[in-house]
Motif scaffolding. Structure first.
Motif, short mmCIF file in Angstrom:
data_model
loop_
_atom_site.label_atom_id
_atom_site.label_comp_id
_atom_site.label_asym_id
_atom_site.label_seq_id
_atom_site.Cartn_x
_atom_site.Cartn_y
_atom_site.Cartn_z
N LEU B 3 13.68 -5.57 -3.02
CA LEU B 3 12.35 -5.40 -2.46
C LEU B 3 12.18 -6.35 -1.28
CD1 LEU B 3 9.64 -5.04 -5.24
CD2 LEU B 3 10.04 -3.57 -3.29
N LEU B 8 7.48 -4.75 0.27
CA LEU B 8 6.38 -5.28 -0.53
C LEU B 8 5.04 -5.04 0.16
CD1 LEU B 8 7.35 -8.72 -2.10
CD2 LEU B 8 6.27 -6.77 -3.21
N GLN B 12 2.09 -2.78 -1.20
CA GLN B 12 0.77 -3.35 -1.38
C GLN B 12 -0.30 -2.50 -0.69
OE1 GLN B 12 0.55 -7.34 0.12
NE2 GLN B 12 -1.05 -7.91 -1.34
N TYR B 55 8.69 2.64 -7.84
CA TYR B 55 7.36 2.05 -7.67
C TYR B 55 6.30 3.08 -7.31
CZ TYR B 55 9.37 -2.56 -7.99
OH TYR B 55 10.01 -3.68 -8.45
N LYS B 70 4.61 0.77 -12.99
CA LYS B 70 5.45 -0.35 -12.59
C LYS B 70 4.88 -1.06 -11.36
CE LYS B 70 10.30 -1.26 -11.30
NZ LYS B 70 11.60 -0.61 -11.03
N ALA B 71 4.38 -0.24 -10.43
CA ALA B 71 3.81 -0.83 -9.22
C ALA B 71 2.54 -1.61 -9.55
CB ALA B 71 3.49 0.28 -8.22
N TYR B 72 1.70 -1.03 -10.39
CA TYR B 72 0.47 -1.75 -10.80
C TYR B 72 0.84 -3.08 -11.44
CZ TYR B 72 -2.46 2.43 -10.15
OH TYR B 72 -3.13 3.49 -9.65
N ARG B 73 1.85 -3.00 -12.31
CA ARG B 73 2.29 -4.21 -13.00
C ARG B 73 2.66 -5.28 -11.98
NH1 ARG B 73 0.94 -5.52 -17.73
NH2 ARG B 73 0.22 -7.24 -16.46
N LEU B 74 3.51 -4.86 -11.02
CA LEU B 74 3.93 -5.79 -9.97
C LEU B 74 2.72 -6.33 -9.23
CD1 LEU B 74 6.52 -6.85 -8.44
CD2 LEU B 74 6.04 -5.06 -6.77
N TYR B 75 1.80 -5.43 -8.96
CA TYR B 75 0.61 -5.80 -8.19
C TYR B 75 -0.18 -6.87 -8.91
CZ TYR B 75 -3.76 -5.22 -5.62
OH TYR B 75 -4.89 -5.43 -4.88
N ASP B 77 0.76 -8.77 -11.28
CA ASP B 77 1.52 -9.98 -11.57
C ASP B 77 1.68 -10.87 -10.35
OD1 ASP B 77 1.80 -9.37 -14.19
OD2 ASP B 77 3.83 -8.57 -14.04
N THR B 78 1.88 -10.26 -9.19
CA THR B 78 2.25 -11.10 -8.05
C THR B 78 1.34 -10.98 -6.84
OG1 THR B 78 3.67 -9.42 -7.05
CG2 THR B 78 4.67 -10.82 -8.73
#
Lengths: 342, 342
Positions: B3, B8, B12, B55, B70-75, B77-78
């Motif tokens: 990524l 990213l 986003q 994603y 998965k994307a929401y999770r990443l969002y 989280d980070t």
DNA sequence: TGTTAGCACTCTATCAAAAGGAGTGCTAAC
DNA sequence: GTTAGCACTCCTTTTGATAGAGTGCTAACA
């Protein structure tokens, strides 16, 4: 024009059919009814009359007819079958162990919703003119005392009270004695400044505590009985296509969630003084805007003289009035039984 | 594949845009973003990669992309902004006079629902290992006595008790003395038969009354705290088109009405031991089938050690996580304040 | 005079085809 | 590595045609 016997029969058939299907009813459908044995053309003539008289309308040219509120009104007033009540024994469905009345009412709402497939609401009993029966304050630890107030309907209210200076045992006994002798049997209007002054004079000091206690008593007597409303099956409303699409339905669901609105409704509707125990409101008759496409059937239950609550069922106008009314009636007598055994 | 910074950024932007609009996001829309300044073709290449990495997905060929769980999770989280909390003062919206905790929590649910436009639920505090602090029985009239039990968490339970034979004043004092000295500070496991026998021996007779009182105490100590769940704004769910059409939504609304289901959920979810106070569940992570198209954000509040409850917000996956999290965080600190002042 | 058959008319619901739009993937050029 | 261009796909919306249901009216019938 007059409502002939035949017109009545036709209207009844239209309503019945519509209650079942929810679709506009055409002349051919009616003509098939073996009881009438008329051609569709004749039916059409009669339907035309009925339309003129305001009992049915066409949603659009070349659709069947649907009953108006006026027709529903006529239907529930004069055409409801006294059908043999083979209603299930609701009592069996009520957990007999339900000692507390709120648990019982919650169950009533649920049982009704499950039996009828409409949305239901039950209001807790409302006690009128409450009086003080017994007061007791008890020290719990240095900084707090417990106040218990028993009302004449045997409801018990209690609250912890923070105090600044400890009260000795003797004082507590004196306080309890004075409070009980002075306030026993009074309602909130009778606790005037003169009485309050008298209490304070007798006690001497600790006036702060007395003020707090009196405030609690005032609350206990005037409190809105916590507007206890139990609802169930609100989502049943979504089962009826003619309602689920409407924007008002969201509002209605909201009303069920925010029980306050329903509470208001129950409040403003008088306890239908000894008329008939079951009332039916159709469409605008409910006086609630978000219910204008619904009907509502309410029943009043009585625990004792002056202590009553309401049970309501909300559904589409094409509600199975027969079933709802008989279910409610059966439930009322069963509730009567339960309360009498208490 | 990795990524990259640019990927990213693009991801986003896709998520942000989708959170706002709820519509699939196309490459052209992204290319207009002044921060990126890339052509739609470039974006397309990157999006193709992102899709391969899981994603984003296309609902169908030739639609824009939407974020996956998965994307929401990443969002969350980070990428969540530590945005300056200009959250309104929720405290102001809470009626300060709300003395009782249940009124307060009901308000919390409502305030949250109004502020976020999602559905909210609040569970009442759960007390673990309750002990008896104070017991008092008081004769009210010939056939009934009032039993008041204060627990060590200062909760007060009371109940009327019917008795067959009157008890004289002296006996009441004796009973109260014995009950308090014997049971004070005990929890339900410590009240064994030996202790019960001891009490009965000391009192001599009235064993029926003692049995009843002990039963009440047992109930007070083990009672399930009435699984108090306050919900608000359930109908907000209908505001999001991607949810309102789904059949699961009716089920979800039902879950909100039948608070039991939600209660179960809260029960089975451990009190997220001192991890982070705010938890986010996306889609299937909620473990609730009717919520598989929703996200849920929960926070745990603590009144004292071991006394906690939960606040949850349920909305569509494209929830404004930023706002929800910061609102919850702000609310938690404000609740802390309120409880500390108590 | 009440009832019925027949017919023209209206409106809706449904389906298919057509048009328009948004978005992609690929290729070639920069 | 980036971008312009183009063919292609698929969805959505519109349009038109059709079938079906129902009505109202008229004329014939009993």
């Amino acid at each position: 024009m007059e409502l002939s016997e035949r017109k009545l029969k036709i209207l009844q058939t239209i309503i019945r059919t519509y209650l079942e299907t929810g679709e506009p009813v055409g002349s051919r459908t009616i003509s098939k009814d073996p009881e009438l044995n008329l051609s569709s053309a004749t039916i059409r003539n009669e339907m035309s009359d009925l339309e003129e008289m305001g009992y049915i309308i066409q949603p659009h040219t070349s659709a069947g007819r649907i009953p108006t509120d006026k027709a529903y009104r006529l239907y529930v007033d004069t055409m409801l079958d006294d059908r043999t009540n083979e209603v299930q024994n609701l009592k069996e469905q009520l957990d007999e162990k339900a000692g507390k009345i709120d648990v019982l009412l919650k169950q009533v709402a649920k049982v009704l919703a499950n039996n009828t497939n409409y949305a239901t609401m039950v209001s807790g009993p409302r006690y009128q003119s409450k009086k003080v029966k017994f007061i007791q304050i008890t020290p719990i630890d240095e900084s707090s005392i417990l106040t218990v107030i028993v009302l004449d309907n045997n409801m018990v209210k209690n609250q912890m009270l923070k105090i600044d200076e400890p009260i000795d045992q003797e004082m507590v006994v004196k306080l309890n004695f004075i409070l009980n002798t002075t306030l026993n049997g009074l309602d909130v209007t009778e606790m005037n400044l003169a009485i309050i002054k008298k209490i304070k004079e007798q006690v001497g000091h600790h006036t702060g505590v007395i003020d707090s206690v009196l405030e609690l008593i005032g609350n206990a007597l005037t409190e809105d009985d916590e507007l206890e409303i139990y609802t169930s099956g609100a989502t049943n409303i979504l089962k009826y296509p003619e309602l689920s699409s409407k924007s008002e339905t969201t509002e209605l669901l909201n009303a069920f969630e925010e029980k306050r609105i329903i509470n208001n409704w129950l409040e403003t509707t008088p306890p239908d003084s000894e008329t008939h125990d079951i009332q039916i409101y159709i469409g605008d008759e409910t006086k609630v805007d978000s219910m204008k496409d619904c009907s509502m059937v309410t029943a009043t239950y009585r625990i004792q003289e002056g202590v009553y609550g309401k049970i309501g069922i909300v559904g589409p106008k094409r509600m199975d009035y027969d079933k709802v009314v008989s279910t409610l009636q059966s439930l009322m007598t069963q509730l009567d039984d339960i309360f009498k055994n208490d």
